[in-house]
Motif scaffolding. Structure first.
Motif, PDB file in Angstrom:
ATOM      1  N   ARG A  71      34.352  39.417  47.227  1.00 57.17           N
ATOM      2  CA  ARG A  71      35.100  38.217  46.823  1.00 57.17           C
ATOM      3  C   ARG A  71      35.798  38.415  45.478  1.00 57.17           C
ATOM      4  O   ARG A  71      36.793  37.758  45.175  1.00 57.17           O
ATOM      5  CB  ARG A  71      34.168  37.009  46.700  1.00 57.17           C
ATOM      6  N   PHE A  72      35.235  39.309  44.678  1.00 55.21           N
ATOM      7  CA  PHE A  72      35.753  39.500  43.326  1.00 55.21           C
ATOM      8  C   PHE A  72      36.637  40.745  43.219  1.00 55.21           C
ATOM      9  O   PHE A  72      36.906  41.225  42.120  1.00 55.21           O
ATOM     10  CB  PHE A  72      34.590  39.590  42.335  1.00 55.21           C
ATOM     11  N   THR A  73      37.115  41.232  44.370  1.00 54.53           N
ATOM     12  CA  THR A  73      37.982  42.417  44.367  1.00 54.53           C
ATOM     13  C   THR A  73      39.199  42.237  43.469  1.00 54.53           C
ATOM     14  O   THR A  73      39.533  43.154  42.680  1.00 54.53           O
ATOM     15  CB  THR A  73      38.420  42.767  45.803  1.00 54.53           C
ATOM     16  N   PRO A  74      39.914  41.100  43.512  1.00 52.45           N
ATOM     17  CA  PRO A  74      41.088  40.959  42.635  1.00 52.45           C
ATOM     18  C   PRO A  74      40.732  41.060  41.153  1.00 52.45           C
ATOM     19  O   PRO A  74      41.446  41.727  40.379  1.00 52.45           O
ATOM     20  CB  PRO A  74      41.622  39.561  42.986  1.00 52.45           C
ATOM     21  N   GLU A  75      39.647  40.411  40.740  1.00 51.64           N
ATOM     22  CA  GLU A  75      39.260  40.450  39.329  1.00 51.64           C
ATOM     23  C   GLU A  75      38.877  41.866  38.901  1.00 51.64           C
ATOM     24  O   GLU A  75      39.225  42.312  37.796  1.00 51.64           O
ATOM     25  CB  GLU A  75      38.075  39.505  39.081  1.00 51.64           C
ATOM     26  N   ILE A  76      38.160  42.586  39.759  1.00 54.33           N
ATOM     27  CA  ILE A  76      37.748  43.952  39.432  1.00 54.33           C
ATOM     28  C   ILE A  76      38.951  44.888  39.400  1.00 54.33           C
ATOM     29  O   ILE A  76      39.071  45.745  38.517  1.00 54.33           O
ATOM     30  CB  ILE A  76      36.679  44.429  40.434  1.00 54.33           C
ATOM     31  N   ALA A  77      39.863  44.723  40.333  1.00 55.40           N
ATOM     32  CA  ALA A  77      41.043  45.590  40.403  1.00 55.40           C
ATOM     33  C   ALA A  77      41.998  45.359  39.231  1.00 55.40           C
ATOM     34  O   ALA A  77      42.643  46.294  38.757  1.00 55.40           O
ATOM     35  CB  ALA A  77      41.771  45.361  41.722  1.00 55.40           C
TER      36      ALA A  77
END
Length: 358
Positions: A71-77
């Motif tokens: 779910r947090f892929t955008p924030e991590i990327a």
């Protein structure tokens, strides 16, 4: 800078020193103008013992498992840097996800000697050897020769010391009555207990007129505490400064792996010193690079050493000298500046490598 941290716990200080470490460091890092998102695995143990559910200096979010972390892929990327901490549940799977998703990825080892001992015996609970070269930066609670070993033996591009620190606003001398002659604050650990027995329990038996206290969870019920040793099962961080300030002296006891590696200060060491509480410590390599033995703390090997300090050492002068050293070099503000410098160094190194590869 946008920073994402995946750590053992920020929300609960129950039974771990990670939470207080992250709180002091990340609060100070945010104060430097950075945005911080902390991602914590939602586990029952900490969920029922939370003492910081909604920090006002960073965003705190919970995830159920590695699949839910997506779910947090955008924030991590999109982050400028992503840090994965030691003892994160399913840490190997989390690391693979982060290294595949993030730009700059770092590992923060709050348990370095324990980690290296686990790797040596093939225990890859939260880190495996193949992951270490994939982290742009290995931040270590242990300094000294261990840093070169991590680079030489495990292929880390850069291993840097990032010791624990103390929030100087939260830890300062408090105007409270002295309740104990010698205190100890720490979670039970089998390898620490013999030293605690030697440096606190034995002095308590020898000096029944003095008052002692051991604060911390998970101590077995079968321990035979002398009648002049008070037990406190859990002490929240909000009460630490009063606890230290109510102690004429406090004891620092180090885990066996940390002693073997050296250069591995406990956060309790800096917290007690920030409260100007005189410290009696066990002995390990590198301690004299942090504090001056005899002037800023007392080293003890035996119960007699402890009793001698309680009776004769200039407690007030030692405590004030240790506090001055901490305020100069070991506050969270100082450590946050070090973290920023390490991350910028890693980012520069990564950009140069990408240009060279192109």
């Amino acid at each position: 800078m946008k920073l994402v941290v995946l750590g053992l716990s920020l929300s609960s200080s129950w039974g771990n020193g990670h939470a207080t470490t992250y709180r002091a460091l990340l609060k100070a890092f945010a104060a430097r103008g950075h945005d911080v998102l902390f991602l914590e695995r939602d586990v029952p143990w900490y969920a029922t013992q939370r003492d910081l559910a909604d920090p006002d200096w960073c965003s705190l979010c919970f995830y159920a498992d590695v699949d839910d972390l997506a779910r947090f892929t955008p924030e991590i990327a999109e982050a400028d840097a992503v840090i994965v901490g030691s003892y994160v549940p399913d840490g190997v799977a989390v690391a693979h996800f982060v290294q595949e998703t993030a730009g700059l990825a770092a590992f923060y080892d709050i348990d370095t000697p324990v980690t290296l001992a686990k790797l040596a015996r093939g225990d890859f609970e939260y880190l495996s050897p193949d992951l270490i070269p994939g982290y742009d930066l290995y931040l270590s609670f242990t300094g000294g020769p261990t840093l070169a070993r991590i680079e030489r033996d495990y292929g880390s591009p850069a291993a840097r010391a990032l010791y624990c620190s103390v929030d100087a606003d939260a830890y300062r001398p408090a105007d409270v009555p002295k309740r104990w002659d010698l205190s100890y604050l720490g979670t039970y650990s089998p390898d620490r207990q013999p030293t605690l027995d030697r440096l606190l329990v034995e002095p308590a038996r020898a000096r029944p007129e003095l008052r002692f206290v051991v604060a911390g969870p998970q101590y077995p019920g079968g321990i035979d505490w002398p009648s002049n040793v008070e037990r406190i099962d859990h002490l929240p961080p909000s009460e630490h400064a009063d606890f230290y300030s109510a102690s004429r002296w406090t004891l620092n006891v180090t885990r066996a792996d940390m002693i073997a590696a050296g250069w591995s200060p406990s956060v309790r060491l800096f917290e007690a010193a920030a409260c100007a509480t005189p410290i009696i410590s066990d002995r390990w390599d590198g301690l004299d690079t942090l504090f001056a033995p005899g002037r800023e703390m007392v080293l003890a090997d035996t119960a007699a050493d402890v009793i001698g300090a309680l009776d004769d050492a200039p407690a007030r002068a030692l405590g004030e000298a240790a506090r001055a050293r901490v305020l100069q070099a070991h506050t969270a503000t100082s450590r946050a500046a070090e973290l920023e410098a390490h991350l910028n160094e890693a980012a520069t190194r990564r950009r140069r490598a990408e240009v060279a590869a192109a």
